[in-house]
Design a protein around this motif. Structure first.
Motif, PDB file in Angstrom:
ATOM      1  N   SER A 110      52.030  32.032  66.551  1.00 56.96           N
ATOM      2  CA  SER A 110      50.730  32.624  66.246  1.00 56.96           C
ATOM      3  C   SER A 110      49.650  31.556  66.143  1.00 56.96           C
ATOM      4  CB  SER A 110      50.803  33.419  64.932  1.00 56.96           C
ATOM      5  OG  SER A 110      51.652  34.546  65.069  1.00 56.96           O
ATOM      6  N   ILE A 111      50.004  30.419  65.539  1.00 60.74           N
ATOM      7  CA  ILE A 111      49.043  29.309  65.459  1.00 60.74           C
ATOM      8  C   ILE A 111      48.666  28.842  66.860  1.00 60.74           C
ATOM      9  CG2 ILE A 111      48.705  26.943  64.674  1.00 60.74           C
ATOM     10  CD1 ILE A 111      50.568  27.594  62.325  1.00 60.74           C
ATOM     11  N   GLN A 112      49.665  28.746  67.732  1.00 63.04           N
ATOM     12  CA  GLN A 112      49.407  28.332  69.118  1.00 63.04           C
ATOM     13  C   GLN A 112      48.565  29.376  69.842  1.00 63.04           C
ATOM     14  OE1 GLN A 112      52.950  27.936  71.445  1.00 63.04           O
ATOM     15  NE2 GLN A 112      51.854  27.503  73.355  1.00 63.04           N
ATOM     16  N   TYR A 113      48.921  30.656  69.711  1.00 64.95           N
ATOM     17  CA  TYR A 113      48.195  31.714  70.405  1.00 64.95           C
ATOM     18  C   TYR A 113      46.752  31.826  69.929  1.00 64.95           C
ATOM     19  CZ  TYR A 113      52.861  33.317  71.810  1.00 64.95           C
ATOM     20  OH  TYR A 113      54.129  33.394  72.316  1.00 64.95           O
ATOM     21  N   SER A 114      46.506  31.521  68.638  1.00 64.71           N
ATOM     22  CA  SER A 114      45.152  31.668  68.096  1.00 64.71           C
ATOM     23  C   SER A 114      44.156  30.710  68.741  1.00 64.71           C
ATOM     24  CB  SER A 114      45.166  31.443  66.583  1.00 64.71           C
ATOM     25  OG  SER A 114      45.429  30.077  66.273  1.00 64.71           O
ATOM     26  N   LEU A 115      44.665  29.712  69.424  1.00 64.75           N
ATOM     27  CA  LEU A 115      43.801  28.734  70.108  1.00 64.75           C
ATOM     28  C   LEU A 115      43.638  29.061  71.583  1.00 64.75           C
ATOM     29  CD1 LEU A 115      45.306  25.486  68.514  1.00 64.75           C
ATOM     30  CD2 LEU A 115      43.331  26.828  67.724  1.00 64.75           C
ATOM     31  N   LEU A 116      44.163  30.226  72.008  1.00 65.47           N
ATOM     32  CA  LEU A 116      44.134  30.594  73.424  1.00 65.47           C
ATOM     33  C   LEU A 116      43.321  31.864  73.645  1.00 65.47           C
ATOM     34  CD1 LEU A 116      47.930  30.139  74.259  1.00 65.47           C
ATOM     35  CD2 LEU A 116      46.107  28.437  74.537  1.00 65.47           C
ATOM     36  N   ASP A 117      42.724  31.964  74.827  1.00 67.09           N
ATOM     37  CA  ASP A 117      42.142  33.221  75.294  1.00 67.09           C
ATOM     38  C   ASP A 117      43.204  33.862  76.182  1.00 67.09           C
ATOM     39  OD1 ASP A 117      40.656  35.330  76.111  1.00 67.09           O
ATOM     40  OD2 ASP A 117      39.299  34.196  77.410  1.00 67.09           O
ATOM     41  N   TRP A 118      43.984  34.778  75.575  1.00 68.44           N
ATOM     42  CA  TRP A 118      45.153  35.303  76.270  1.00 68.44           C
ATOM     43  C   TRP A 118      45.375  36.758  75.888  1.00 68.44           C
ATOM     44  CZ3 TRP A 118      50.888  34.737  74.740  1.00 68.44           C
ATOM     45  CH2 TRP A 118      51.710  35.109  75.804  1.00 68.44           C
ATOM     46  N   SER A 119      45.669  37.571  76.878  1.00 67.50           N
ATOM     47  CA  SER A 119      45.908  38.992  76.626  1.00 67.50           C
ATOM     48  C   SER A 119      47.348  39.266  76.227  1.00 67.50           C
ATOM     49  CB  SER A 119      45.568  39.803  77.887  1.00 67.50           C
ATOM     50  OG  SER A 119      46.480  39.485  78.941  1.00 67.50           O
TER      51      SER A 119
ATOM     52  N   VAL B 172      44.417  44.025  63.602  1.00 68.94           N
ATOM     53  CA  VAL B 172      45.203  43.085  64.407  1.00 68.94           C
ATOM     54  C   VAL B 172      46.028  43.840  65.449  1.00 68.94           C
ATOM     55  CG1 VAL B 172      47.134  41.449  64.320  1.00 68.94           C
ATOM     56  CG2 VAL B 172      45.286  41.310  62.634  1.00 68.94           C
ATOM     57  N   TYR B 173      46.638  44.943  65.047  1.00 70.32           N
ATOM     58  CA  TYR B 173      47.426  45.743  65.990  1.00 70.32           C
ATOM     59  C   TYR B 173      46.551  46.245  67.136  1.00 70.32           C
ATOM     60  CZ  TYR B 173      50.289  49.538  67.820  1.00 70.32           C
ATOM     61  OH  TYR B 173      50.996  50.366  68.650  1.00 70.32           O
ATOM     62  N   ARG B 174      45.383  46.751  66.794  1.00 76.92           N
ATOM     63  CA  ARG B 174      44.488  47.294  67.815  1.00 76.92           C
ATOM     64  C   ARG B 174      44.021  46.191  68.768  1.00 76.92           C
ATOM     65  NH1 ARG B 174      41.387  49.475  64.543  1.00 76.92           N
ATOM     66  NH2 ARG B 174      39.720  47.932  64.474  1.00 76.92           N
ATOM     67  N   SER B 175      43.755  45.004  68.240  1.00 75.36           N
ATOM     68  CA  SER B 175      43.277  43.901  69.082  1.00 75.36           C
ATOM     69  C   SER B 175      44.386  43.336  69.959  1.00 75.36           C
ATOM     70  CB  SER B 175      42.706  42.782  68.198  1.00 75.36           C
ATOM     71  OG  SER B 175      41.618  43.247  67.424  1.00 75.36           O
ATOM     72  N   ALA B 176      45.609  43.322  69.439  1.00 71.82           N
ATOM     73  CA  ALA B 176      46.695  42.662  70.163  1.00 71.82           C
ATOM     74  C   ALA B 176      47.423  43.566  71.137  1.00 71.82           C
ATOM     75  CB  ALA B 176      47.706  42.088  69.163  1.00 71.82           C
ATOM     76  N   PHE B 177      47.549  44.856  70.815  1.00 71.75           N
ATOM     77  CA  PHE B 177      48.447  45.710  71.600  1.00 71.75           C
ATOM     78  C   PHE B 177      47.792  46.977  72.148  1.00 71.75           C
ATOM     79  CE2 PHE B 177      51.045  43.700  68.208  1.00 71.75           C
ATOM     80  CZ  PHE B 177      51.730  42.820  69.019  1.00 71.75           C
ATOM     81  N   SER B 178      46.607  47.323  71.667  1.00 71.89           N
ATOM     82  CA  SER B 178      45.992  48.568  72.103  1.00 71.89           C
ATOM     83  C   SER B 178      44.982  48.305  73.214  1.00 71.89           C
ATOM     84  CB  SER B 178      45.294  49.254  70.919  1.00 71.89           C
ATOM     85  OG  SER B 178      44.617  50.405  71.353  1.00 71.89           O
ATOM     86  N   SER B 179      44.876  49.267  74.121  1.00 75.12           N
ATOM     87  CA  SER B 179      43.923  49.143  75.226  1.00 75.12           C
ATOM     88  C   SER B 179      42.668  49.970  74.985  1.00 75.12           C
ATOM     89  CB  SER B 179      44.591  49.600  76.535  1.00 75.12           C
ATOM     90  OG  SER B 179      45.016  50.959  76.431  1.00 75.12           O
TER      91      SER B 179
ATOM     92  N   ILE C 141      40.156  49.244  73.272  1.00 75.10           N
ATOM     93  CA  ILE C 141      38.948  48.414  73.266  1.00 75.10           C
ATOM     94  C   ILE C 141      38.895  47.538  74.516  1.00 75.10           C
ATOM     95  CG2 ILE C 141      38.760  48.348  70.752  1.00 75.10           C
ATOM     96  CD1 ILE C 141      40.099  45.613  70.797  1.00 75.10           C
ATOM     97  N   GLY C 142      39.662  47.904  75.528  1.00 74.05           N
ATOM     98  CA  GLY C 142      39.716  47.115  76.749  1.00 74.05           C
ATOM     99  C   GLY C 142      41.017  46.343  76.833  1.00 74.05           C
ATOM    100  N   MET C 143      40.987  45.214  77.504  1.00 80.19           N
ATOM    101  CA  MET C 143      42.185  44.390  77.643  1.00 80.19           C
ATOM    102  C   MET C 143      42.613  43.846  76.283  1.00 80.19           C
ATOM    103  SD  MET C 143      44.424  43.103  79.748  1.00 80.19           S
ATOM    104  CE  MET C 143      43.756  43.037  81.416  1.00 80.19           C
ATOM    105  N   PRO C 144      43.888  43.967  75.930  1.00 79.56           N
ATOM    106  CA  PRO C 144      44.362  43.406  74.660  1.00 79.56           C
ATOM    107  C   PRO C 144      44.064  41.913  74.557  1.00 79.56           C
ATOM    108  CG  PRO C 144      46.032  44.818  75.632  1.00 79.56           C
ATOM    109  CD  PRO C 144      44.961  44.665  76.666  1.00 79.56           C
ATOM    110  N   ARG C 145      43.821  41.446  73.328  1.00 76.42           N
ATOM    111  CA  ARG C 145      43.494  40.044  73.086  1.00 76.42           C
ATOM    112  C   ARG C 145      44.478  39.493  72.050  1.00 76.42           C
ATOM    113  NH1 ARG C 145      37.286  39.267  71.848  1.00 76.42           N
ATOM    114  NH2 ARG C 145      37.936  37.116  72.222  1.00 76.42           N
ATOM    115  N   LEU C 146      45.616  39.028  72.530  1.00 78.45           N
ATOM    116  CA  LEU C 146      46.651  38.546  71.627  1.00 78.45           C
ATOM    117  C   LEU C 146      46.200  37.285  70.891  1.00 78.45           C
ATOM    118  CD1 LEU C 146      49.533  38.982  70.614  1.00 78.45           C
ATOM    119  CD2 LEU C 146      50.337  37.540  72.492  1.00 78.45           C
ATOM    120  N   GLY C 147      45.503  36.406  71.572  1.00 80.68           N
ATOM    121  CA  GLY C 147      45.017  35.187  70.929  1.00 80.68           C
ATOM    122  C   GLY C 147      44.026  35.479  69.823  1.00 80.68           C
TER     123      GLY C 147
END
Length: 318
Positions: free
Chosen positions: A51-60, A270-277, A279-285
């Motif tokens: 999660s620390i690594q992903y938080s520094l990325l722009d990644w779906s 967090v669930y909506r941002s990471a896994f739900s579409s 709001i558009g493309m999910p944003r896991l980072g």
């Protein structure tokens, strides 16, 4: 000299045997702890590092390529009104549920700790059953019961307590208090068991002495029992607060953060941002950054509460 040498040799052998026993005991302890440590690293430690690594990325989370953006996700979070809405809703929920859960569970535990109460084991089981009931099942049933055309509204209308049906989950005014009351019913049994453990640590002599002195049951509780179980209560309060800040399942099942984000908490955000579409493309980072930011806040709060509890206990002992 021979006697002294034999004595020193015996002492040395005894010390070596004690050290050996200590090492064997420590080895067995670590052996039994090893599985817990391994599972913690696999299912807690490793995901936190990721999660620390992903938080520094722009990644779906859906593609193989990710762009390193540094702290840009955190900067964006600071200006995200929906994040702060969910952030403060989490604390609002906690501020509402914690006092209720502590008071109601303590009341139940004190009543059910009475040995003169017949069938107290049955009552304990009845109050604990909601704890082991799946939150999704509870949510589905409560949606039916609290719906505009549900049984509760029919009863309220039948007894002329309301003029029109109340939309408990679809009205921003009632949604959060409704979730709080349902969570209180579902989770109260857990803290009741904790309080019972604390109450059973109070000696029966204390109750007998209070009875001899003519104290009522209420006076015995507030002036004698409550101060004795206060240290246990501090631990229960910390556990209750931290668990309330992590609420997700009941909110997700019943309102999904609505209406109009009135019940949106960090977990649903967090669930909506990471896994739900939705709001558009999910944003896991971005979701990882939100989870870490809130997680650090919870850790700080937990540390502060522990310090406060330790100071209170120190003053009490002193």
């Amino acid at each position: 000299m021979d006697v002294k040498q034999r004595e020193s040799s015996a002492i040395a052998v005894t010390k070596r045997n004690k050290r050996r026993e200590k090492w064997i005991l420590n080895g067995w302890c670590w052996l039994f702890l090893s599985m817990s440590v391994i599972f913690y690293i696999l299912f807690q430690g490793y995901p936190i590092i990721c999660s620390i690594q992903y938080s520094l990325l722009d990644w779906s989370g859906l593609t193989s390529n990710a762009t390193f953006v540094g702290i840009q996700n955190y900067v964006e979070l600071i200006h995200d009104e929906l994040f702060w809405n969910a952030f403060f809703n989490s604390f609002k929920y906690t501020a509402m549920i914690v006092p209720l859960e502590l008071a109601v569970s303590l009341f139940l535990a004190y009543m059910l700790n009475n040995e003169l109460l017949k069938g107290r084991s049955i009552y304990r089981t009845m109050f604990f059953i909601p704890v082991v009931t799946t939150a999704s099942v509870v949510g589905i049933i409560m949606i039916f019961l609290l719906g505009v055309q549900g049984p509760l509204n029919h009863l309220l209308m039948a007894f002329h307590l309301v003029k029109s049906p109340i939309n408990f989950l679809g009205n921003a005014k009632y949604a959060m208090p409704t979730l709080v009351l349902i969570s209180l019913w579902k989770d109260c049994g857990t803290y009741m068991i904790y309080w019972l453990a604390g109450l059973q640590g109070v000696s029966k002599d204390v109750y007998e002495a209070a009875t001899v002195d003519g104290a009522t049951r209420a006076q015995t509780f507030f002036h004698i029992v409550l101060p004795l179980i206060a240290p246990v209560g501090g631990i229960i309060a910390i556990l209750c607060a931290i668990n309330s800040l992590k609420v997700f399942d009941i909110v997700k099942t019943m309102t999904e953060g609505g209406p109009f984000y009135a019940t949106d908490v960090i977990a649903t955000y967090v669930y909506r941002s990471a896994f739900s579409s939705e709001i558009g493309m999910p944003r896991l980072g971005y979701a990882s950054a939100a989870a870490l930011l809130f997680g650090v806040t919870v850790i700080v709060i937990g540390a502060v509460l522990n310090i406060v509890k330790a100071n209170l206990n120190r003053k009490r002992v002193g």
